[in-house]
Write a protein that holds these residues in place. Structure first.
Motif, short mmCIF file in Angstrom:
data_model
loop_
_atom_site.label_atom_id
_atom_site.label_comp_id
_atom_site.label_asym_id
_atom_site.label_seq_id
_atom_site.Cartn_x
_atom_site.Cartn_y
_atom_site.Cartn_z
N GLU A 19 -99.14 -74.23 -8.15
CA GLU A 19 -98.61 -73.39 -7.15
C GLU A 19 -100.38 -72.35 -5.93
OE1 GLU A 19 -96.18 -69.99 -7.94
OE2 GLU A 19 -96.75 -70.66 -9.61
N THR A 20 -99.47 -72.26 -5.13
CA THR A 20 -100.27 -71.49 -4.19
C THR A 20 -99.64 -70.09 -4.21
OG1 THR A 20 -99.74 -72.75 -1.97
CG2 THR A 20 -101.23 -73.60 -3.02
N VAL A 21 -100.18 -69.37 -2.72
CA VAL A 21 -99.20 -67.69 -2.68
C VAL A 21 -98.27 -68.39 -1.75
CG1 VAL A 21 -100.94 -66.32 -3.18
CG2 VAL A 21 -100.97 -67.47 -1.13
N ALA A 22 -98.19 -70.12 -0.95
CA ALA A 22 -97.61 -70.10 -0.46
C ALA A 22 -96.09 -71.19 -0.65
CB ALA A 22 -98.05 -71.08 1.01
N ASP A 33 -108.43 -76.40 -6.09
CA ASP A 33 -109.32 -74.88 -5.46
C ASP A 33 -108.89 -74.62 -4.17
OD1 ASP A 33 -108.61 -74.56 -8.66
OD2 ASP A 33 -110.75 -75.21 -8.51
N VAL A 79 -105.98 -73.98 -2.56
CA VAL A 79 -105.27 -72.32 -3.04
C VAL A 79 -106.14 -71.34 -2.26
CG1 VAL A 79 -105.12 -70.28 -5.66
CG2 VAL A 79 -104.62 -73.30 -5.13
N ARG A 80 -107.33 -71.76 -1.92
CA ARG A 80 -107.74 -70.28 -1.27
C ARG A 80 -107.17 -70.51 0.21
NH1 ARG A 80 -112.31 -72.58 -3.66
NH2 ARG A 80 -113.15 -73.95 -1.47
N TYR A 81 -107.36 -71.18 0.44
CA TYR A 81 -106.70 -71.53 1.67
C TYR A 81 -105.64 -70.97 2.52
CZ TYR A 81 -105.04 -73.13 5.91
OH TYR A 81 -104.55 -73.51 7.66
N PHE A 82 -105.01 -70.97 1.23
CA PHE A 82 -103.77 -70.60 1.47
C PHE A 82 -103.51 -68.79 1.47
CE2 PHE A 82 -101.87 -75.15 1.55
CZ PHE A 82 -101.16 -75.14 2.92
N ALA A 83 -104.39 -68.75 0.90
CA ALA A 83 -104.64 -67.11 0.34
C ALA A 83 -105.38 -66.50 1.46
CB ALA A 83 -105.35 -67.24 -1.09
N GLY A 84 -105.59 -67.13 2.21
CA GLY A 84 -106.58 -66.72 3.60
C GLY A 84 -108.00 -67.00 3.55
N ILE A 137 -103.41 -67.98 9.47
CA ILE A 137 -104.39 -68.45 8.94
C ILE A 137 -105.76 -68.25 9.35
CG2 ILE A 137 -105.56 -69.00 6.79
CD1 ILE A 137 -102.25 -70.14 5.37
#
Length: 190
Positions: free
Chosen positions: A11-14, A64, A67-72, A169
């Motif tokens: 899961e990612t924020v997106a 990881d 996940v960081r990418y989609f969180a910006g 992003i």
């Protein structure tokens, strides 16, 4: 064994993404979808014989990073080992060129063709390579745009809207499907 493929959904924020790997590297990546099931189905269409498994440390690092990418977060996937399987020779060259596009850099389909010493008629082939990209984000097909300032198509869940969000992003402004500011171009004369 390099041919045996495994996958996991995360899961990612997106939304939910999926990654597939073998002994050589990442062989499939599915951009975030609305559900874990949707992400899994998309990956298994490409890797029908893959088995679900916990990711080894190198794959965990890619997860990881995603996940960081989609969180910006600014993430570079340039060193991630990949196994793209058998590809058309032109597609292999396109993937190599596009992989060199850095954070917030864009290039047009035609510019990638020109870089590869192919005529403008090959811009469509570049687009086909982007649509068939087995590892989007790792090979940043979202950074390849249409010549008319439009962002162009995107075969991932959410289509062009997802592409615009990924460009946003990275600080690339897109309004109504059009890049609205000059963005850094790949420093190779296009």
């Amino acid at each position: 064994m390099a041919d045996e493929c495994f996958y996991t959904v995360f899961e990612t924020v997106a939304g939910f993404a999926a990654i597939g790997w073998n002994g050589t590297g990442v062989c499939s990546f599915r951009l975030p979808a609305g559900s874990a099931r949707e992400a899994e189905r998309a990956l298994l269409r490409r890797l029908p014989d893959a088995g679900a498994a916990p990711p080894p440390l190198p794959v965990r690092a890619v997860i990881d990073g995603a996940v960081r990418y989609f969180a910006g977060g600014r993430v570079d996937f340039g060193d991630v080992p990949v196994d793209l399987g058998v590809q058309q020779p032109f597609f292999e060259r396109v993937y190599t060129a596009v992989r060199r596009l850095g954070w917030g850099e864009t290039a047009t389909y035609g510019a990638i063709a020109k870089l590869l010493d192919a005529g403008p008629e090959f811009a469509r082939d570049v687009g086909q390579a982007m649509a068939a990209n087995p590892v989007p984000l790792i090979i940043p097909c979202h950074r390849v745009t249409a010549a008319n300032g439009r962002i162009g198509g995107f075969s991932a869940p959410g289509g062009s809207h997802s592409k615009a969000q990924m460009l946003a992003i990275e600080g690339v402004e897109v309004r109504d499907g059009v890049v609205t500011r000059d963005v850094p171009q790949l420093g190779l004369g296009f």
